[in-house]
Design a protein around this motif. Structure first.
Motif, mmCIF file in Angstrom:
data_model
loop_
_atom_site.group_PDB
_atom_site.id
_atom_site.type_symbol
_atom_site.label_atom_id
_atom_site.label_comp_id
_atom_site.label_asym_id
_atom_site.label_seq_id
_atom_site.Cartn_x
_atom_site.Cartn_y
_atom_site.Cartn_z
ATOM 1 N N UNK A 131 9.886 -14.856 7.570
ATOM 2 C CA UNK A 131 11.137 -14.660 8.313
ATOM 3 C C UNK A 131 12.363 -14.468 7.438
ATOM 4 N N UNK A 132 12.478 -15.197 6.342
ATOM 5 C CA UNK A 132 13.657 -15.079 5.487
ATOM 6 C C UNK A 132 13.737 -13.706 4.840
ATOM 7 N N UNK A 133 12.601 -13.210 4.355
ATOM 8 C CA UNK A 133 12.592 -11.895 3.716
ATOM 9 C C UNK A 133 12.823 -10.790 4.737
ATOM 10 N N UNK A 134 12.195 -10.914 5.904
ATOM 11 C CA UNK A 134 12.362 -9.899 6.949
ATOM 12 C C UNK A 134 13.803 -9.853 7.435
ATOM 13 N N UNK A 135 14.439 -11.026 7.530
ATOM 14 C CA UNK A 135 15.808 -11.103 8.046
ATOM 15 C C UNK A 135 16.807 -10.381 7.158
ATOM 16 N N UNK A 136 16.480 -10.206 5.888
ATOM 17 C CA UNK A 136 17.388 -9.489 4.982
ATOM 18 C C UNK A 136 17.582 -8.039 5.398
ATOM 19 N N UNK A 137 16.653 -7.523 6.214
ATOM 20 C CA UNK A 137 16.751 -6.132 6.656
ATOM 21 C C UNK A 137 17.451 -5.996 8.006
ATOM 22 N N UNK A 138 18.011 -7.100 8.508
ATOM 23 C CA UNK A 138 18.582 -7.099 9.855
ATOM 24 C C UNK A 138 19.746 -6.137 10.022
ATOM 25 N N UNK A 139 20.461 -5.839 8.960
ATOM 26 C CA UNK A 139 21.672 -5.017 9.093
ATOM 27 C C UNK A 139 21.416 -3.523 8.891
ATOM 28 N N UNK A 140 20.186 -3.135 8.603
ATOM 29 C CA UNK A 140 19.897 -1.707 8.408
ATOM 30 C C UNK A 140 20.179 -0.929 9.694
#
Length: 253
Positions: free
Chosen positions: A211-220
């Motif tokens: 979840x932490x790594x995936x969340x880094x892409x939330x703003x794309x």
């Protein structure tokens, strides 16, 4: 003319002189548009069903708990008793809670007009800020939500006070497969001119990211505004934090 249901979106717009209807058509007493029905693998929800009814309905809580929870997060009790799901969705406010929940649930909007009835996926219904796929002679009559029993879900949002609009909100639905994530759907509130799917997050999760790594892409692909409640940069950082929290909560259910 403007259609008036609960008035919780339209009337504030009129008070701010952002809407100037020459006539109001009150449909609030059409009882036939207020219902929750099971229709095979889908929940059919009448457009005049109030937020409070959604929040408290046992069928919705069992088969679409994300929607029931999000409805309970709207405004205050007075707003929830008057506001309707159809009015909220048709208003097309990117800061509204229910549209992003419906995106994550892959819901469908039933629209009727003089030319007949058509169904519009939630992913195609919102076209711009306060703009939807509704034509000038059409009315949103029903929301159809697939059953999601057994899936992990979450809706988290950040706002100054409990009754305020979300500065940022995140809806998440996670399906498990063979001990991992089979399919994930993540939708963002108030991160652009419409509610939007965080497809980069979904793809990262399905590829095995935590979840932490995936969340880094939330703003794309997002385009948040700067307003008195926060800058665009603030919202982008907040979106990553809330996405991680939503995913962790969904996976823990």
């Amino acid at each position: 003319a403007k259609v008036l249901a609960g008035g919780q979106s339209l009337l504030p717009f009129m008070k701010l002189r952002l809407a100037f209807p020459t006539a109001l058509v009150d449909i609030g007493r059409i009882a036939e548009l207020s219902y929750v029905r099971e229709d095979g693998d889908v929940l059919a929800i009448g457009a005049l069903t109030t937020h409070d009814e959604l929040h408290r309905n046992e069928v919705v809580s069992e088969h679409a708990p994300l929607l029931a929870h999000a409805a309970g997060e709207i405004g205050d009790p007075q707003v929830r008793h008057l506001g309707t799901i159809g009015g909220s969705v048709a208003h097309g406010d990117p800061a509204s809670d229910l549209p992003s929940a419906l995106l994550a649930l892959e819901a469908e909007c039933v629209v009727r007009g003089a030319g007949g009835e058509r169904r519009v996926p939630a992913s195609e219904f919102f076209t711009g800020t306060f703009e939807t796929a509704l034509g000038p002679q059409e009315l949103l009559t029903e929301i159809r939500v697939p059953r999601h029993t057994g899936t992990g879900w979450s809706y988290v949002k950040f706002h100054p006070r409990a009754q305020d609009w979300a500065i940022v909100g995140v809806a998440a639905v996670v399906e498990r497969s063979n001990g991992g994530i089979g399919k994930a759907r993540v939708a963002l509130t108030n991160m652009g001119p419409t509610p939007m799917r965080a497809t980069a997050v979904e793809q990262a999760l399905e590829s095995g990211a935590d979840p932490a790594a995936a969340a880094d892409a939330a703003t794309e692909g997002t385009n948040p505004v700067t307003d008195p409640f926060g800058t665009a940069e603030y919202r982008m950082e907040l979106a990553k934090i809330l996405t991680r929290r939503a995913l962790e909560e969904a996976l823990a259910r």
